[in-house]
Design an enzyme around this catalytic site. Structure first.
Site, short mmCIF file in Angstrom:
data_model
loop_
_atom_site.label_atom_id
_atom_site.label_comp_id
_atom_site.label_asym_id
_atom_site.label_seq_id
_atom_site.Cartn_x
_atom_site.Cartn_y
_atom_site.Cartn_z
N VAL A 14 0.83 -1.21 0.00
CA VAL A 14 0.00 0.00 0.00
C VAL A 14 0.87 1.26 0.00
CG1 VAL A 14 -1.68 1.30 1.36
CG2 VAL A 14 -1.87 -1.19 1.22
N GLY A 16 4.41 1.65 -0.20
CA GLY A 16 5.53 1.73 -1.14
C GLY A 16 5.09 2.06 -2.55
N ARG A 35 9.49 -8.08 -3.27
CA ARG A 35 9.82 -9.50 -3.08
C ARG A 35 9.01 -10.38 -4.02
NH1 ARG A 35 8.24 -12.20 2.57
NH2 ARG A 35 6.26 -11.35 1.85
N SER A 129 3.18 9.51 7.56
CA SER A 129 1.76 9.43 7.92
C SER A 129 0.90 9.94 6.78
CB SER A 129 1.46 10.23 9.18
OG SER A 129 0.06 10.20 9.43
N LYS A 183 7.02 9.39 14.98
CA LYS A 183 5.92 8.65 14.31
C LYS A 183 5.19 7.76 15.31
CE LYS A 183 3.02 7.34 11.34
NZ LYS A 183 2.78 6.06 10.82
N HIS A 186 3.00 9.97 17.22
CA HIS A 186 1.89 10.32 16.31
C HIS A 186 0.83 9.21 16.34
CE1 HIS A 186 -0.04 9.52 12.42
NE2 HIS A 186 0.02 10.81 12.14
N ASN A 187 1.29 7.97 16.26
CA ASN A 187 0.35 6.86 16.25
C ASN A 187 -0.34 6.70 17.60
OD1 ASN A 187 1.28 6.49 13.66
ND2 ASN A 187 1.32 4.27 13.81
N GLU A 190 -3.01 9.06 17.52
CA GLU A 190 -4.03 8.49 16.61
C GLU A 190 -4.91 7.48 17.38
OE1 GLU A 190 -2.38 7.30 12.67
OE2 GLU A 190 -3.15 5.32 13.19
N HIS A 453 11.64 0.35 52.38
CA HIS A 453 12.10 1.13 51.22
C HIS A 453 12.44 2.58 51.58
CE1 HIS A 453 11.42 -2.05 48.34
NE2 HIS A 453 10.22 -2.25 48.85
N1 NDP Z 1 -0.80 1.31 5.59
C1 NDP Z 1 -0.63 2.46 6.24
O1 NDP Z 1 -1.57 3.27 6.42
C2 NDP Z 1 0.72 2.83 6.78
C3 NDP Z 1 1.75 1.89 6.88
N2 NDP Z 1 2.96 2.28 7.35
C4 NDP Z 1 4.08 1.33 7.44
O2 NDP Z 1 4.65 1.17 6.13
C5 NDP Z 1 5.17 -0.16 6.01
C6 NDP Z 1 4.53 -0.82 4.82
O3 NDP Z 1 3.15 -0.89 5.07
P1 NDP Z 1 2.06 -1.24 3.97
O4 NDP Z 1 2.50 -0.74 2.65
O5 NDP Z 1 0.75 -0.79 4.52
O6 NDP Z 1 2.12 -2.83 4.01
P2 NDP Z 1 1.54 -3.89 2.98
O7 NDP Z 1 1.10 -5.03 3.82
O8 NDP Z 1 0.60 -3.29 2.03
O9 NDP Z 1 2.85 -4.33 2.17
C7 NDP Z 1 3.92 -4.95 2.81
C8 NDP Z 1 5.11 -4.92 1.90
O10 NDP Z 1 6.22 -5.46 2.61
C9 NDP Z 1 6.80 -6.48 1.82
N3 NDP Z 1 7.39 -7.49 2.66
C10 NDP Z 1 6.83 -8.10 3.73
N4 NDP Z 1 7.70 -8.98 4.26
C11 NDP Z 1 8.82 -8.90 3.52
C12 NDP Z 1 10.06 -9.57 3.57
N5 NDP Z 1 10.32 -10.51 4.50
N6 NDP Z 1 11.00 -9.26 2.65
C13 NDP Z 1 10.74 -8.35 1.71
N7 NDP Z 1 9.59 -7.68 1.61
C14 NDP Z 1 8.63 -7.96 2.49
C15 NDP Z 1 5.64 -7.05 1.02
O11 NDP Z 1 6.14 -7.76 -0.07
P3 NDP Z 1 5.29 -8.98 -0.71
O12 NDP Z 1 4.37 -8.35 -1.72
O13 NDP Z 1 6.33 -9.84 -1.34
O14 NDP Z 1 4.56 -9.66 0.40
C16 NDP Z 1 4.93 -5.74 0.64
O15 NDP Z 1 5.56 -5.09 -0.42
C17 NDP Z 1 4.88 -0.85 7.33
O16 NDP Z 1 5.98 -0.72 8.19
C18 NDP Z 1 3.70 -0.07 7.88
O17 NDP Z 1 3.60 -0.16 9.29
C19 NDP Z 1 3.23 3.58 7.71
C20 NDP Z 1 2.27 4.52 7.62
C21 NDP Z 1 0.92 4.24 7.18
O1 5RP Z 2 0.86 4.24 10.79
C1 5RP Z 2 -0.28 4.17 10.42
C2 5RP Z 2 -1.17 5.34 10.38
O2 5RP Z 2 -0.53 6.47 10.88
C3 5RP Z 2 -0.80 2.81 10.02
O3 5RP Z 2 -2.05 2.85 9.41
C4 5RP Z 2 -0.79 1.88 11.20
O4 5RP Z 2 -0.98 0.57 10.73
C5 5RP Z 2 -1.86 2.21 12.20
O5 5RP Z 2 -1.66 1.49 13.37
P1 5RP Z 2 -2.55 0.20 13.77
O6 5RP Z 2 -2.55 -0.72 12.55
O7 5RP Z 2 -1.86 -0.37 14.95
O8 5RP Z 2 -3.94 0.72 14.06
#
Ligand code: NDP
Ligand code: 5RP
Length: 470
Positions: A14, A16, A35, A129, A183, A186-187, A190, A453
């Site tokens: 989501v 990336g 991956r 965020s 961050k 921030h969470n 949240e 204590h």
């Molecule tokens: N969703 C959100 O609202 C937010 C998320 N984040 C953070 O951003 C990061 C990514 O989240 P999000 O995009 O939502 O996650 P997703 O679950 O959508 O995607 C996870 C990604 O991580 C990859 N991945 C997982 N395990 C491995 C591994 N062992 N080696 C290589 N790649 C791996 C997956 O690859 P594959 O396709 O091969 O499984 C995929 O590309 C997390 O740390 C999340 O906490 C931060 C802010 C907001």
């Molecule tokens: O970082 C975020 C928003 O700012 C992500 O959406 C995070 O996954 C939210 O935390 P949780 O999944 O524990 O509710």
């Protein structure tokens, strides 16, 4: 545009994928790697005219980039980040910058920074965020790392960040784990905001019998005033969202709240720092209680509660306004706790965090964006060293005017058997914080009684021990 990609993004989930598209939209040539091949193929298929180059191995990905390389790691946090860094290490060169944009634990970021610095690799822990639309159109960015590394990535971060009043929602926060710490906090905020909003919704729905449609209207109306925030806005729209049978979908969402770790890290860290972030703790624990669905179903048939009060229409209107005020007060005290924790952590780790700048970058792009942040900016502009936001004149005025409403709402909830863990925590923290004297004298005496204590006295200096039971 250069002939070779100048920025790389690993992880096409989501965050990336949307971040890569955001970067590409700012005229960068972006290398991507995931991956599993399928995700990469999907991005390329849906965005064939964009400046994006797919790679299907880490080696090809790294070697496709011009030096010094800037690589965003956007994957699930934890050991996976260590594994990816290890894989990258075989191909990257001194001077390259790795940016971990996931929700990594700040101590992991500190450890990784140190290890990579020894190899001449710059490492930044970047809090992001804004969810998927923030990542695509402009998130709030919280970078931590060496300042010289920040200078290398400042331009791209500034270009992709959200913008408000001509100011990008990104600023250098401090070394090593500073960005990921901010961050995490921030969470925590949240979690706290979502919990207090949910407690108010639940009270209005179950005691005052406000329908979802009316809740949508009420929250929409509240969102026009001092409570204005992204979370309130989406909440009002969630209440109004209907399915094909014209039913409110939220009514069918299972009441088990998930979590991915940042909230519990904040609470664990609060304990390590001896900071009383009890509102966020209750918000985390409430999610854990929600997970006990089966037990709750059983208990609901065995354990009794009070009869619900009958509410007249006049009382209903009166209490809806009290609920609004309770919500705003809860929010103010939640922020007071969160910024207090930031201050204590900043001192402990010598991050020299700038709270005004932090409030500024929260104003747009991010999940906790709200009108109140401008108040926080004003407070820190006037008094950068304020001990607690509750002591600022703006907050003091609101608190003194609204505290009785919060009490009434919490009492009302308790009287009617509606749990209000976070809002109860707000009023308890508030009453403790404003107390000249607390019952801690008895705790000290008990500790001295059973464990020798020792204790301090209020009437004279020294260290004392009493044989309490003789
Ligand atoms: N969703 C959100 O609202 C937010 C998320 N984040 C953070 O951003 C990061 C990514 O989240 P999000 O995009 O939502 O996650 P997703 O679950 O959508 O995607 C996870 C990604 O991580 C990859 N991945 C997982 N395990 C491995 C591994 N062992 N080696 C290589 N790649 C791996 C997956 O690859 P594959 O396709 O091969 O499984 C995929 O590309 C997390 O740390 C999340 O906490 C931060 C802010 C907001
Ligand atoms: O970082 C975020 C928003 O700012 C992500 O959406 C995070 O996954 C939210 O935390 P949780 O999944 O524990 O509710």
């Amino acid at each position: 545009m250069s002939e070779q990609p100048n920025i790389g993004v690993i992880g096409m989930g989501v965050m990336g994928s949307n971040l890569a598209l955001n970067i590409a939209s700012k005229e960068y040539y972006v290398a991507i790697y995931n991956r599993s091949k399928s995700r990469t193929d999907k991005i390329i298929a849906n965005n064939c005219n964009k400046n994006i180059l797919p790679s299907y191995s880490i080696e090809d990905f790294v070697l496709s980039l011009v030096k010094p390389r800037i690589i965003f790691i956007m994957i699930t946090s934890g050991i996976y980040v260590d594994n990816v860094i290890k894989e990258l290490s075989a191909y990257i060169s001194p001077g390259d910058v790795l940016i971990d944009g996931g929700n990594s634990f700040y101590k992991d970021t500190m450890r990784r920074s140190l290890a990579l610095l020894k190899k001449g690799i710059d490492f930044m822990g970047l809090g992001i965020s804004g969810g998927e639309s923030g990542a695509l159109y402009g998130p709030s960015l919280m970078p931590g790392g060496e300042f010289h590394a920040y200078k290398k990535v400042q331009k791209v971060l500034t270009n992709i960040a959200a913008c408000i009043d001509n100011e990008p929602c990104v600023t250098y926060l401090g070394p090593n784990g500073a960005g990921h710490y901010v961050k995490m906090v921030h969470n925590g905020i949240e979690y706290g905001e979502m919990q207090i909003i949910s407690e108010i919704y639940f009270l209005l729905k179950n005691v005052f019998h406000v329908t979802y449609d009316n809740l949508g209207e009420i929250f929409h109306h509240w969102n026009q005033g001092e409570l204005n925030s992204y979370l309130l806005e989406i909440t009002s729209r969630i209440f109004l969202k209907k399915d094909m049978d014209n039913c409110n979908i939220v009514d069918y969402v299972l009441d088990i709240a998930d979590s991915k770790g940042t909230g519990s890290w904040m609470v664990q860290d609060a304990c390590n720092l001896q900071v009383a972030s009890n509102i966020i703790a209750e918000s985390v624990f409430s999610r854990y209680v929600s997970m006990l669905k089966e037990q709750r179903l059983t208990a609901s048939n065995i354990l009794s509660g009070p009869e619900k009060q009958k509410i007249s229409p006049e009382l209903r209107l009166l209490y809806i306004e009290k609920a609004r005020k309770a919500l705003y007060l809860g929010k103010i005290i939640l922020y007071a706790q969160a910024f207090h924790q930031l201050a204590i952590a900043s001192n402990k780790y010598n991050w020299n965090l700038n709270f005004k700048k932090i409030a500024k970058i929260f104003r747009a792009g991010c999940i906790i964006r709200s009108k109140f942040l401008q108040r926080i900016i004003d407070i820190y502009s006037q008094n950068p060293d304020i001990n607690n936001l509750m002591l600022a004149p703006y907050c003091t005025t609101i608190i003194n005017n609204y505290q009785n409403m919060l009490r009434e709402i919490v009492i009302f909830g308790i009287k009617n058997g509606i749990a209000m863990p976070a809002l109860s925590a707000v009023i308890s923290y508030y009453d403790s914080y404003r107390s000249k004297v607390l019952p801690a004298n008895l705790i000290q005496a008990q500790r001295d009684c059973f464990g020798a204590h020792t204790y301090a006295r209020s009437d004279r200096p020294g260290v004392f021990h009493t044989c309490w039971l003789k």
